[in-house]
Design a protein around this motif. Structure first.
Motif, mmCIF file in Angstrom:
data_model
loop_
_atom_site.group_PDB
_atom_site.id
_atom_site.type_symbol
_atom_site.label_atom_id
_atom_site.label_comp_id
_atom_site.label_asym_id
_atom_site.label_seq_id
_atom_site.Cartn_x
_atom_site.Cartn_y
_atom_site.Cartn_z
ATOM 1 N N ASN A 183 6.533 -15.666 -16.287
ATOM 2 C CA ASN A 183 6.485 -15.802 -14.818
ATOM 3 C C ASN A 183 5.333 -14.976 -14.238
ATOM 4 N N TYR A 184 5.232 -13.737 -14.692
ATOM 5 C CA TYR A 184 4.194 -12.821 -14.194
ATOM 6 C C TYR A 184 2.794 -13.329 -14.588
ATOM 7 N N SER A 185 2.638 -13.747 -15.847
ATOM 8 C CA SER A 185 1.332 -14.241 -16.305
ATOM 9 C C SER A 185 0.917 -15.489 -15.539
ATOM 10 N N ALA B 81 7.382 -3.376 1.333
ATOM 11 C CA ALA B 81 8.635 -4.126 1.433
ATOM 12 C C ALA B 81 9.794 -3.214 1.832
ATOM 13 N N ARG B 82 9.968 -2.098 1.113
ATOM 14 C CA ARG B 82 11.151 -1.250 1.288
ATOM 15 C C ARG B 82 10.845 0.230 1.549
ATOM 16 N N SER B 83 9.749 0.741 1.027
ATOM 17 C CA SER B 83 9.519 2.204 0.996
ATOM 18 C C SER B 83 8.984 2.746 2.321
ATOM 19 N N VAL B 84 9.886 2.841 3.304
ATOM 20 C CA VAL B 84 9.466 3.278 4.649
ATOM 21 C C VAL B 84 8.833 4.669 4.608
ATOM 22 N N GLY C 20 0.798 -1.234 0.000
ATOM 23 C CA GLY C 20 0.000 0.000 0.000
ATOM 24 C C GLY C 20 0.823 1.273 0.000
ATOM 25 N N SER C 21 2.134 1.159 -0.188
ATOM 26 C CA SER C 21 2.984 2.349 -0.102
ATOM 27 C C SER C 21 3.008 3.172 -1.385
ATOM 28 N N ARG C 22 2.690 2.532 -2.512
ATOM 29 C CA ARG C 22 2.828 3.222 -3.804
ATOM 30 C C ARG C 22 1.746 2.746 -4.758
ATOM 31 N N GLY C 23 1.619 3.441 -5.887
ATOM 32 C CA GLY C 23 0.854 2.965 -7.037
ATOM 33 C C GLY C 23 -0.593 2.600 -6.734
ATOM 34 N N ILE C 24 -1.010 1.483 -7.276
ATOM 35 C CA ILE C 24 -2.408 1.051 -7.163
ATOM 36 C C ILE C 24 -2.770 0.788 -5.700
ATOM 37 N N GLY C 25 -1.848 0.177 -4.936
ATOM 38 C CA GLY C 25 -2.130 -0.139 -3.530
ATOM 39 C C GLY C 25 -2.372 1.118 -2.707
ATOM 40 N N LEU D 30 -1.167 3.527 -15.087
ATOM 41 C CA LEU D 30 0.012 4.399 -14.913
ATOM 42 C C LEU D 30 0.531 4.372 -13.476
ATOM 43 N N THR D 31 1.626 3.627 -13.255
ATOM 44 C CA THR D 31 2.302 3.588 -11.947
ATOM 45 C C THR D 31 3.803 3.441 -12.212
ATOM 46 N N GLU D 32 4.583 3.348 -11.122
ATOM 47 C CA GLU D 32 6.028 3.124 -11.299
ATOM 48 C C GLU D 32 6.304 1.802 -12.008
ATOM 49 N N ASN E 122 -5.168 -8.117 -1.487
ATOM 50 C CA ASN E 122 -3.843 -8.644 -1.834
ATOM 51 C C ASN E 122 -3.383 -7.961 -3.105
ATOM 52 N N ASN E 123 -2.553 -6.937 -2.937
ATOM 53 C CA ASN E 123 -2.143 -6.105 -4.074
ATOM 54 C C ASN E 123 -0.649 -6.179 -4.377
ATOM 55 N N ALA E 124 0.190 -6.492 -3.358
ATOM 56 C CA ALA E 124 1.646 -6.459 -3.552
ATOM 57 C C ALA E 124 2.040 -7.320 -4.750
HETATM 58 P P1 NDP Z 1 4.171 -0.601 -7.941
HETATM 59 O O1 NDP Z 1 5.477 -1.180 -8.320
HETATM 60 O O2 NDP Z 1 3.887 0.832 -8.233
HETATM 61 O O3 NDP Z 1 3.913 -0.853 -6.349
HETATM 62 C C1 NDP Z 1 4.095 -2.131 -5.838
HETATM 63 C C2 NDP Z 1 3.713 -2.158 -4.378
HETATM 64 O O4 NDP Z 1 3.897 -3.511 -3.909
HETATM 65 C C3 NDP Z 1 4.588 -1.293 -3.516
HETATM 66 O O5 NDP Z 1 3.820 -0.798 -2.435
HETATM 67 C C4 NDP Z 1 5.658 -2.262 -3.015
HETATM 68 O O6 NDP Z 1 6.251 -1.922 -1.773
HETATM 69 C C5 NDP Z 1 4.812 -3.504 -2.829
HETATM 70 N N1 NDP Z 1 5.642 -4.710 -2.841
HETATM 71 C C6 NDP Z 1 6.452 -5.185 -3.824
HETATM 72 N N2 NDP Z 1 7.058 -6.316 -3.440
HETATM 73 C C7 NDP Z 1 6.628 -6.564 -2.179
HETATM 74 C C8 NDP Z 1 6.890 -7.576 -1.235
HETATM 75 N N3 NDP Z 1 7.738 -8.586 -1.492
HETATM 76 N N4 NDP Z 1 6.285 -7.506 -0.031
HETATM 77 C C9 NDP Z 1 5.430 -6.503 0.277
HETATM 78 N N5 NDP Z 1 5.134 -5.519 -0.588
HETATM 79 C C10 NDP Z 1 5.727 -5.541 -1.792
HETATM 80 O O7 NDP Z 1 3.088 -1.545 -8.623
HETATM 81 P P2 NDP Z 1 1.584 -1.219 -9.132
HETATM 82 O O8 NDP Z 1 0.915 -0.319 -8.193
HETATM 83 O O9 NDP Z 1 1.642 -0.884 -10.563
HETATM 84 O O10 NDP Z 1 0.948 -2.690 -9.027
HETATM 85 C C11 NDP Z 1 0.140 -3.105 -7.939
HETATM 86 C C12 NDP Z 1 -0.497 -4.445 -8.290
HETATM 87 O O11 NDP Z 1 -1.268 -4.310 -9.470
HETATM 88 C C13 NDP Z 1 0.540 -5.542 -8.559
HETATM 89 O O12 NDP Z 1 0.071 -6.780 -8.056
HETATM 90 C C14 NDP Z 1 0.586 -5.568 -10.077
HETATM 91 O O13 NDP Z 1 1.014 -6.826 -10.556
HETATM 92 C C15 NDP Z 1 -0.848 -5.280 -10.414
HETATM 93 N N6 NDP Z 1 -1.039 -4.784 -11.781
HETATM 94 C C16 NDP Z 1 -0.491 -3.591 -12.175
HETATM 95 C C17 NDP Z 1 -0.689 -3.144 -13.471
HETATM 96 C C18 NDP Z 1 -0.144 -1.837 -13.967
HETATM 97 O O14 NDP Z 1 -0.311 -1.551 -15.159
HETATM 98 N N7 NDP Z 1 0.484 -1.016 -13.143
HETATM 99 C C19 NDP Z 1 -1.447 -3.937 -14.440
HETATM 100 C C20 NDP Z 1 -1.978 -5.158 -13.908
HETATM 101 C C21 NDP Z 1 -1.777 -5.549 -12.631
HETATM 102 P P3 NDP Z 1 7.616 -1.034 -1.722
HETATM 103 O O15 NDP Z 1 7.160 0.365 -2.010
HETATM 104 O O16 NDP Z 1 8.136 -1.175 -0.343
HETATM 105 O O17 NDP Z 1 8.520 -1.585 -2.776
#
Ligand code: NDP
Length: 247
Positions: free
Chosen positions: A154-156, A37-40, A13-18, A189-191, A89-91
């Motif tokens: 792997n991802y698929s 995981a890392r982004s304190v 939940g630290s970045r992006g969609i989460g 659109l995310t990192e 479950n988004n990570a």
């Molecule tokens: P980001 O890379 O922007 O963010 C990923 C998030 O997951 C971060 O909060 C990161 O934490 C966390 N994370 C990664 N690895 C771990 C781990 N081992 N343990 C705990 N947390 C972890 O990704 P998105 O927001 O783009 O993606 C979110 C979800 O949506 C993913 O499951 C992705 O597969 C899925 N998705 C995304 C799409 C896209 O176009 N963006 C398309 C389809 C699916 P930290 O900041 O600490 O690294």
């Protein structure tokens, strides 16, 4: 939609969609815990933004692949807030390569981070949800889990596995009033997608009937619906949120 009084956990939940999911649930009145995981610093910032909305929040540094850590995190939430009503479950990560070039590590990392993590957190959430006589689990897959994608075997595979897991979980827990559903985003659109080059991005847009990338909020709105009582008769479903890409 109203999530007042609901206690939610969003992994990654630290970045992006989460992050967007966490904020959307909080805006609807829920207390929201996040893991990362890392982004304190980013996680602390999300907690502050959620608390500013007048609800409770907490973050946990918790690698999603760690089985026992999942139970610790969920026990802490239930201990502090009394229940866990919604688990998202988004990570997730990508380590893309053609099969001929993909090494074992890239396969294992993506499968354990994206798929085993879902088992870890769903299993840990089950007992508290049974005690609360209900809950909603929402797992974030991807359109490529439905359609496959060259360079992302792997991802698929991890994202297709999420769909099979969720349907099995939904069948096992339906009698306990625990629902489980999948959201399958297209290109958002995310990192994670920020590193794709212009040519690939243009090709993705061409393949998307709505002709554009999606915003994280377009995913979190659907997650909020699945978390809420408005979706009370939906379980085991896969909802694509992809601008029509996998149609
Ligand atoms: P980001 O890379 O922007 O963010 C990923 C998030 O997951 C971060 O909060 C990161 O934490 C966390 N994370 C990664 N690895 C771990 C781990 N081992 N343990 C705990 N947390 C972890 O990704 P998105 O927001 O783009 O993606 C979110 C979800 O949506 C993913 O499951 C992705 O597969 C899925 N998705 C995304 C799409 C896209 O176009 N963006 C398309 C389809 C699916 P930290 O900041 O600490 O690294």
């Amino acid at each position: 939609m109203d999530l007042k009084g609901k206690n939610c956990l969003v992994t990654g939940g630290s970045r992006g969609i989460g992050k967007s999911i966490a904020l959307t649930l909080a805006k609807l009145g829920a207390n929201v815990a996040i893991t990362y995981a890392r982004s304190v610093d980013a996680a602390n910032e999300v907690v502050k933004e959620i608390e500013a909305l007048g609800v409770n929040s907490v973050s946990f540094q918790a690698d999603a692949v760690q089985f026992e850590r999942a139970e610790e995190v969920i026990n802490e939430i239930v201990g502090a807030w009394g229940s866990l009503d919604v688990l998202v479950n988004n990570a997730g990560i990508t380590k893309d390569n053609l099969i001929l070039r993909m090494d074992e590590q890239a396969w294992d990392d993506v499968i354990t981070t994206n798929l085993k993590s879902i088992f870890n957190y769903s299993k840990a959430a089950t007992k508290p949800m049974m005690r609360a006589r209900g809950g909603s689990v929402i797992n974030i897959s991807s359109v490529v889990g439905i359609s496959g994608n060259a360079g992302q075997s792997n991802y698929s595979a991890s994202k297709a596995g999420i769909i099979g897991f969720t349907k099995s979980y939904a069948k096992e827990l339906a009698s306990r009033n625990i629902r489980a559903n999948v959201v399958a985003p297209g290109y958002i659109l995310t990192e994670m997608t920020g590193s794709l080059n212009e040519k690939v991005l243009e090709a993705i847009k061409q393949e998307t009937p709505l002709g554009r990338a999606g915003e994280p909020e377009e995913i979190s709105n659907v997650v909020a619906f699945l978390a809420s009582g408005l979706s009370s008769y939906i379980t085991g479903e896969v909802i694509r949120v992809d601008g029509g890409m996998a149609m």
